[in-house]
Design an enzyme around this catalytic site. Structure first.
Site, PDB file in Angstrom:
ATOM      1  CG  LEU A 172      -6.238  -7.022  20.264  1.00  0.00           C
ATOM      2  CD1 LEU A 172      -5.072  -7.335  21.203  1.00  0.00           C
ATOM      3  CD2 LEU A 172      -6.413  -5.513  20.152  1.00  0.00           C
TER       4      LEU A 172
ATOM      5  CG  HIS B  97      -2.053  -1.026   1.075  1.00  0.00           C
ATOM      6  ND1 HIS B  97      -2.902  -1.346   2.105  1.00  0.00           N
ATOM      7  CD2 HIS B  97      -2.431  -1.800   0.022  1.00  0.00           C
ATOM      8  CE1 HIS B  97      -3.760  -2.288   1.698  1.00  0.00           C
ATOM      9  NE2 HIS B  97      -3.484  -2.574   0.433  1.00  0.00           N
TER      10      HIS B  97
ATOM     11  N   GLY C  31      -1.994  -8.922  12.672  1.00  0.00           N
ATOM     12  CA  GLY C  31      -2.495  -7.571  12.917  1.00  0.00           C
ATOM     13  C   GLY C  31      -3.245  -6.955  11.772  1.00  0.00           C
ATOM     14  CB  THR C  32      -4.290  -7.464   8.606  1.00  0.00           C
ATOM     15  OG1 THR C  32      -5.196  -6.966   7.610  1.00  0.00           O
ATOM     16  CG2 THR C  32      -4.027  -8.936   8.358  1.00  0.00           C
TER      17      THR C  32
HETATM   18  N1  APR Z   1      -1.687  -6.772  18.238  1.00  0.00           N
HETATM   19  C1  APR Z   1      -2.261  -7.523  17.255  1.00  0.00           C
HETATM   20  N2  APR Z   1      -3.327  -7.120  16.543  1.00  0.00           N
HETATM   21  C2  APR Z   1      -3.838  -5.920  16.819  1.00  0.00           C
HETATM   22  C3  APR Z   1      -3.317  -5.082  17.828  1.00  0.00           C
HETATM   23  C4  APR Z   1      -2.191  -5.552  18.559  1.00  0.00           C
HETATM   24  N3  APR Z   1      -1.609  -4.837  19.540  1.00  0.00           N
HETATM   25  N4  APR Z   1      -4.062  -3.943  17.868  1.00  0.00           N
HETATM   26  C5  APR Z   1      -5.009  -4.072  16.934  1.00  0.00           C
HETATM   27  N5  APR Z   1      -4.895  -5.258  16.300  1.00  0.00           N
HETATM   28  C6  APR Z   1      -5.711  -5.813  15.204  1.00  0.00           C
HETATM   29  C7  APR Z   1      -7.166  -5.417  15.244  1.00  0.00           C
HETATM   30  O1  APR Z   1      -7.881  -6.362  16.024  1.00  0.00           O
HETATM   31  C8  APR Z   1      -7.551  -5.473  13.774  1.00  0.00           C
HETATM   32  O2  APR Z   1      -8.005  -6.769  13.403  1.00  0.00           O
HETATM   33  O3  APR Z   1      -5.211  -5.259  14.015  1.00  0.00           O
HETATM   34  C9  APR Z   1      -6.234  -5.188  13.050  1.00  0.00           C
HETATM   35  C10 APR Z   1      -6.160  -3.816  12.387  1.00  0.00           C
HETATM   36  O4  APR Z   1      -7.129  -3.760  11.385  1.00  0.00           O
HETATM   37  P1  APR Z   1      -7.326  -2.467  10.473  1.00  0.00           P
HETATM   38  O5  APR Z   1      -7.349  -1.244  11.315  1.00  0.00           O
HETATM   39  O6  APR Z   1      -8.468  -2.746   9.577  1.00  0.00           O
HETATM   40  O7  APR Z   1      -5.956  -2.388   9.624  1.00  0.00           O
HETATM   41  P2  APR Z   1      -5.503  -3.190   8.344  1.00  0.00           P
HETATM   42  O8  APR Z   1      -6.052  -4.565   8.330  1.00  0.00           O
HETATM   43  O9  APR Z   1      -4.041  -3.022   8.242  1.00  0.00           O
HETATM   44  O10 APR Z   1      -6.192  -2.347   7.176  1.00  0.00           O
HETATM   45  C11 APR Z   1      -5.960  -2.730   5.846  1.00  0.00           C
HETATM   46  O11 APR Z   1      -7.122  -0.845   4.959  1.00  0.00           O
HETATM   47  O12 APR Z   1      -7.514   1.386   5.426  1.00  0.00           O
HETATM   48  C12 APR Z   1      -6.887   0.498   4.558  1.00  0.00           C
HETATM   49  O13 APR Z   1      -4.969   0.758   3.235  1.00  0.00           O
HETATM   50  C13 APR Z   1      -5.402   0.724   4.568  1.00  0.00           C
HETATM   51  O14 APR Z   1      -3.584  -0.828   4.769  1.00  0.00           O
HETATM   52  C14 APR Z   1      -4.869  -0.501   5.267  1.00  0.00           C
HETATM   53  C15 APR Z   1      -5.904  -1.547   4.934  1.00  0.00           C
END
Ligand code: APR
Length: 230
Positions: free
Chosen positions: A198, A105, A171-172
């Site tokens: 998480l 990204h 963590g996604t």
């Molecule tokens: N340890 C592990 N996981 C965690 C923690 C932690 N300390 N804190 C939060 N999480 C988890 C949450 O439970 C959630 O499932 O990380 C995840 C974050 O999810 P999103 O905020 O949706 O982020 P992401 O999956 O990276 O988003 C994907 O979406 O907005 C677009 O382009 C942007 O790259 C991003 C993409």
């Protein structure tokens, strides 16, 4: 053993970088459509440039956490048999020492010129419209991939995903494609699938190993297991 690790905002949360999908549905108080789409940029470029300038400054004062460092340790042990694919635009993986890395990204610390398509390293603000170091035009935007745009490195990522023995998602939330589809692709090609998050996400296929908790604890523990098994 070939390993592909997919990381999302959760791996950087303990470094103090906020995740995207907060309970209020906003990203740092902004609607995603306003700050993460080409249409939002066309509507109000000043606001979007200022938003990413603030993100770039905020990330500069954070540090890699034990999860980033554990992945760098794993690469130190198995070299390019580990590929880290990150959806994050921060540079915490590389600051921890990871080299075999795809920023699908894009990156906050890179700009893209809308006039000549140069992608220079960039550490300064963009809102005051600096000149492109290649063509001199003042048309630089952050080199981050917005909704509706093509992510980077898809061919390289897919080749690694279909060839890996273990696929690990860290963590996604698994809500944004194509990244969210890689775990099913890896499983279809016979990989063992692991999730360290998480809270359990809602993947399209059942995973082999789902662990719930903080990345800063789960990732170092998982890396130690992999290294002990070698
Ligand atoms: N340890 C592990 N996981 C965690 C923690 C932690 N300390 N804190 C939060 N999480 C988890 C949450 O439970 C959630 O499932 O990380 C995840 C974050 O999810 P999103 O905020 O949706 O982020 P992401 O999956 O990276 O988003 C994907 O979406 O907005 C677009 O382009 C942007 O790259 C991003 C993409």
């Amino acid at each position: 053993m070939r390993i592909v690790v997919l990381t999302g905002a959760g791996i950087s949360a303990e470094s103090g970088v906020p995740t995207f999908r907060g309970s209020d549905g906003l990203w740092e108080g902004h609607r995603v459509e306003d700050v993460a789409t080409p249409e939002g940029y066309e509507r109000d470029p000043d606001a979007v440039l200022a938003f990413y300038d603030a993100r770039r400054r905020a990330v500069a004062s954070t540090h890699p956490n034990p999860a980033h460092r554990a992945l760098a340790r794993l690469e130190g042990a198995i070299g390019d048999r580990l590929l880290v694919v990150t959806q994050n635009v921060d540079d915490l993986h590389e600051r921890a020492g990871t080299r075999n890395l795809v920023h699908m990204h894009g990156e906050l610390r890179r700009a893209r010129c809308l006039a000549c398509d140069a992608r220079p390293d960039w550490d300064d603000d963009l809102r005051d419209r600096p000149r492109c170091p290649r063509c001199g035009e003042r048309m630089l935007r952050p080199d981050v991939v917005w909704f509706g745009e093509m992510p980077y490195g898809l061919d390289r990522i897919e080749q690694a995903v279909v060839a890996c023995d273990v696929f690990v998602s860290i963590g996604t939330s698994g809500e944004v494609y194509p990244a969210a589809g890689y775990v099913a692709l890896a499983a279809a090609f016979g990989a063992r699938t692991v999730e360290l998050n998480l809270e359990p996400s809602d993947p399209a296929v059942p995973l082999d190993d789902v662990r719930a908790g903080r990345a800063g604890e789960l990732v170092p523990a998982w890396v130690e297991e992999v290294l002990a098994r070698r």
